[in-house]
Design an enzyme around this catalytic site. Structure first.
Site, PDB file in Angstrom:
ATOM      1  N   GLU A 101       5.349  31.713 -33.895  1.00 51.39           N
ATOM      2  CA  GLU A 101       5.994  32.890 -33.761  1.00 51.39           C
ATOM      3  C   GLU A 101       6.456  33.584 -34.704  1.00 51.39           C
ATOM      4  O   GLU A 101       6.069  34.816 -35.078  1.00 51.39           O
ATOM      5  CB  GLU A 101       7.282  32.774 -32.666  1.00 51.39           C
ATOM      6  CG  GLU A 101       6.897  32.481 -31.261  1.00 51.39           C
ATOM      7  CD  GLU A 101       5.974  33.296 -30.669  1.00 51.39           C
ATOM      8  OE1 GLU A 101       6.235  34.323 -31.014  1.00 51.39           O
ATOM      9  OE2 GLU A 101       5.303  32.963 -29.734  1.00 51.39           O
ATOM     10  N   HIS A 122       3.627  35.281 -36.779  1.00 51.53           N
ATOM     11  CA  HIS A 122       3.486  36.734 -36.154  1.00 51.53           C
ATOM     12  C   HIS A 122       3.882  37.689 -37.071  1.00 51.53           C
ATOM     13  O   HIS A 122       3.419  38.801 -37.474  1.00 51.53           O
ATOM     14  CB  HIS A 122       3.788  36.904 -34.830  1.00 51.53           C
ATOM     15  CG  HIS A 122       2.898  36.433 -33.633  1.00 51.53           C
ATOM     16  ND1 HIS A 122       1.433  36.742 -33.626  1.00 51.53           N
ATOM     17  CD2 HIS A 122       2.989  35.585 -32.633  1.00 51.53           C
ATOM     18  CE1 HIS A 122       0.964  36.298 -32.372  1.00 51.53           C
ATOM     19  NE2 HIS A 122       1.964  35.492 -31.984  1.00 51.53           N
ATOM     20  N   TYR A 140      -3.059  44.108 -31.511  1.00 54.45           N
ATOM     21  CA  TYR A 140      -2.951  43.180 -30.614  1.00 54.45           C
ATOM     22  C   TYR A 140      -3.764  43.150 -29.213  1.00 54.45           C
ATOM     23  O   TYR A 140      -3.359  43.451 -28.054  1.00 54.45           O
ATOM     24  CB  TYR A 140      -1.549  43.130 -30.034  1.00 54.45           C
ATOM     25  CG  TYR A 140      -1.136  41.550 -29.512  1.00 54.45           C
ATOM     26  CD1 TYR A 140      -1.174  40.317 -30.125  1.00 54.45           C
ATOM     27  CD2 TYR A 140      -0.609  41.411 -28.245  1.00 54.45           C
ATOM     28  CE1 TYR A 140      -1.084  39.329 -29.833  1.00 54.45           C
ATOM     29  CE2 TYR A 140      -0.278  40.382 -27.841  1.00 54.45           C
ATOM     30  CZ  TYR A 140      -0.552  39.040 -28.545  1.00 54.45           C
ATOM     31  OH  TYR A 140      -0.051  37.698 -28.109  1.00 54.45           O
ATOM     32  N   GLU A 194      -3.232  35.839 -32.711  1.00 56.76           N
ATOM     33  CA  GLU A 194      -2.902  34.858 -32.164  1.00 56.76           C
ATOM     34  C   GLU A 194      -3.493  33.371 -32.603  1.00 56.76           C
ATOM     35  O   GLU A 194      -2.550  32.500 -32.982  1.00 56.76           O
ATOM     36  CB  GLU A 194      -3.238  34.514 -30.547  1.00 56.76           C
ATOM     37  CG  GLU A 194      -2.438  35.626 -29.461  1.00 56.76           C
ATOM     38  CD  GLU A 194      -0.970  34.966 -29.485  1.00 56.76           C
ATOM     39  OE1 GLU A 194      -0.932  33.849 -29.531  1.00 56.76           O
ATOM     40  OE2 GLU A 194      -0.079  35.685 -29.633  1.00 56.76           O
ATOM     41  N   ASP A 220      -4.306  39.948 -20.228  1.00 53.03           N
ATOM     42  CA  ASP A 220      -3.872  39.375 -21.421  1.00 53.03           C
ATOM     43  C   ASP A 220      -4.265  40.214 -22.712  1.00 53.03           C
ATOM     44  O   ASP A 220      -4.626  39.543 -23.820  1.00 53.03           O
ATOM     45  CB  ASP A 220      -4.447  37.613 -21.252  1.00 53.03           C
ATOM     46  CG  ASP A 220      -3.914  37.148 -22.720  1.00 53.03           C
ATOM     47  OD1 ASP A 220      -2.866  37.148 -23.134  1.00 53.03           O
ATOM     48  OD2 ASP A 220      -4.513  36.125 -23.065  1.00 53.03           O
TER      49      ASP A 220
END
Length: 361
Positions: free
Chosen positions: A179, A182, A193, A202, A275
């Site tokens: 995380e 990112h 994204y 990712e 997604d």
């Protein structure tokens, strides 16, 4: 759902398709929690987009402009949301230098932030997430039975899990590293994204999340498990982690969560509107490329393979719309510049991308 095609997004470790599976196939009590997660997470995103939120490193950049940059040491603050859906949490429970509290979530968050800072500073000379000394903040005990952890552009936020399918989300060090990475990607490349650039976004977080764990444990590429989220799943789930970088598509196969949908190469590339164009699904392809490169190079993955990926992330050629082939070429080129065009490292990188079916021509 924690997805959004634009920058300054909310990045969550748990993909929306897993929450959707729980909402459809989970026990009655967990179905409601999953539905709430699917509804609440986009709301957080919209609020942050509307307010703009503190842009990553804003205070640190002001210090830099004034000629004041913090020393390369972490400055951590952990807050407790006390089961409320509020971030940052209302109560500060641990500051930099404080002794452990005995609350596992608090202490794991504190240690995870420190381990991530250590990898980037000691391996790559980076001073925190923004390279300007950004303080590292986290909120734990967010909401009740909250199955996720996210980076919102300014801090980490951790749920405690539901206790039936998921344990507390501070339990996996690579999730914390993922995380926070990112934030590094946001600062350096701003990979959009969506689609392949989102899957790269990712994947880069998975790469550095895995390296945070390997660096702390001083594991070689061969010794590492290459799992993302090991320890998150309870014994009730038939699985070992959220993702496997070594063998995408094998992390879990469970009646509630379904089967890990990640492809291992371009032959299995998933075209979907869900997604954000499959950002958590197709990331398995560049994930496996990194694993193959790291194990072919050998030794500690953060040293040479990780350096190549870090150089590529910072390379001006890596832009918001960079796709798999573009990033593959950049990793090959930066490897050649650092180690030589005929070096084993450069050959390993080129061979890894070829093995997952990414054409660099």
């Amino acid at each position: 759902m924690c997805t959004h095609p634009h920058r300054h997004t909310l990045h969550c470790i748990l993909p929306p398709y897993i929450l959707s599976r729980i909402a459809e196939h989970g026990p009655p009590g967990l179905r409601a929690a999953a539905m709430r997660g699917l509804l609440v997470d986009p709301t957080i995103r919209m609020v942050r987009a509307a307010t703009g939120g503190p842009v990553i490193g804003a205070l640190a950049r002001l210090r830099t402009a004034a000629g004041v940059v913090r020393a390369a040491t972490p400055l951590r603050t952990i807050r407790d949301a006390q089961g409320e859906p509020e971030a940052p949490g209302a109560v500060i429970v641990r500051r930099e230098g404080d002794a452990p509290t005995g609350d596992a979530a608090v202490d794991e968050a504190y240690d995870g932030l420190g381990a991530t800072f250590a990898l980037f500073q000691e391996a790559y000379g980076r001073n925190s997430i923004d390279d300007a000394g950004l303080p590292l903040d986290a909120t734990v005990h967010y909401d009740r039975d909250y199955d996720n952890a996210f980076w919102d552009g300014t801090q980490m936020v951790f749920g405690d899990g539901d206790g039936q399918l998921f344990n507390r989300f501070t339990i996996a060090l690579d999730v914390i590293g993922h995380e926070l990475a990112h934030g590094v990607t946001e600062k350096e490349a701003g990979l959009a994204y969506y689609g392949q650039s989102g899957a790269l976004n990712e994947s880069i977080s998975d790469v550095f999340g895995a390296l945070v764990k390997q660096y702390l444990l001083r594991q070689t590429a061969e010794e590492a498990d290459w799992l993302i989220g090991a320890g998150l799943l309870t014994p009730a789930v038939n699985g070992v982690a959220l993702r496997s970088m070594k063998a995408p598509g094998t992390a879990y196969d469970d009646p509630v969560l379904g089967r890990d949908p990640q492809p291992a190469d371009m032959a299995g590339f998933v075209r979907t509107n869900q997604d954000n164009g499959g950002v958590h699904i197709n990331s398995g392809i560049p994930n496996r490329a990194f694993h193959l490169a790291a194990t072919a190079i050998g030794g500690h993955a953060w040293e040479r393979a990780g350096q190549i990926w870090y150089d590529a992330l910072l390379d001006p050629a890596t832009r918001a719309n960079t796709d798999f082939a573009g990033f593959a070429r950049i990793t090959r080129d930066v490897a050649a510049r650092r180690y030589g065009s005929g070096a084993a490292e450069t050959r390993a990188v080129a061979g890894a991308w070829a093995a997952v079916g990414v054409d660099m021509s």
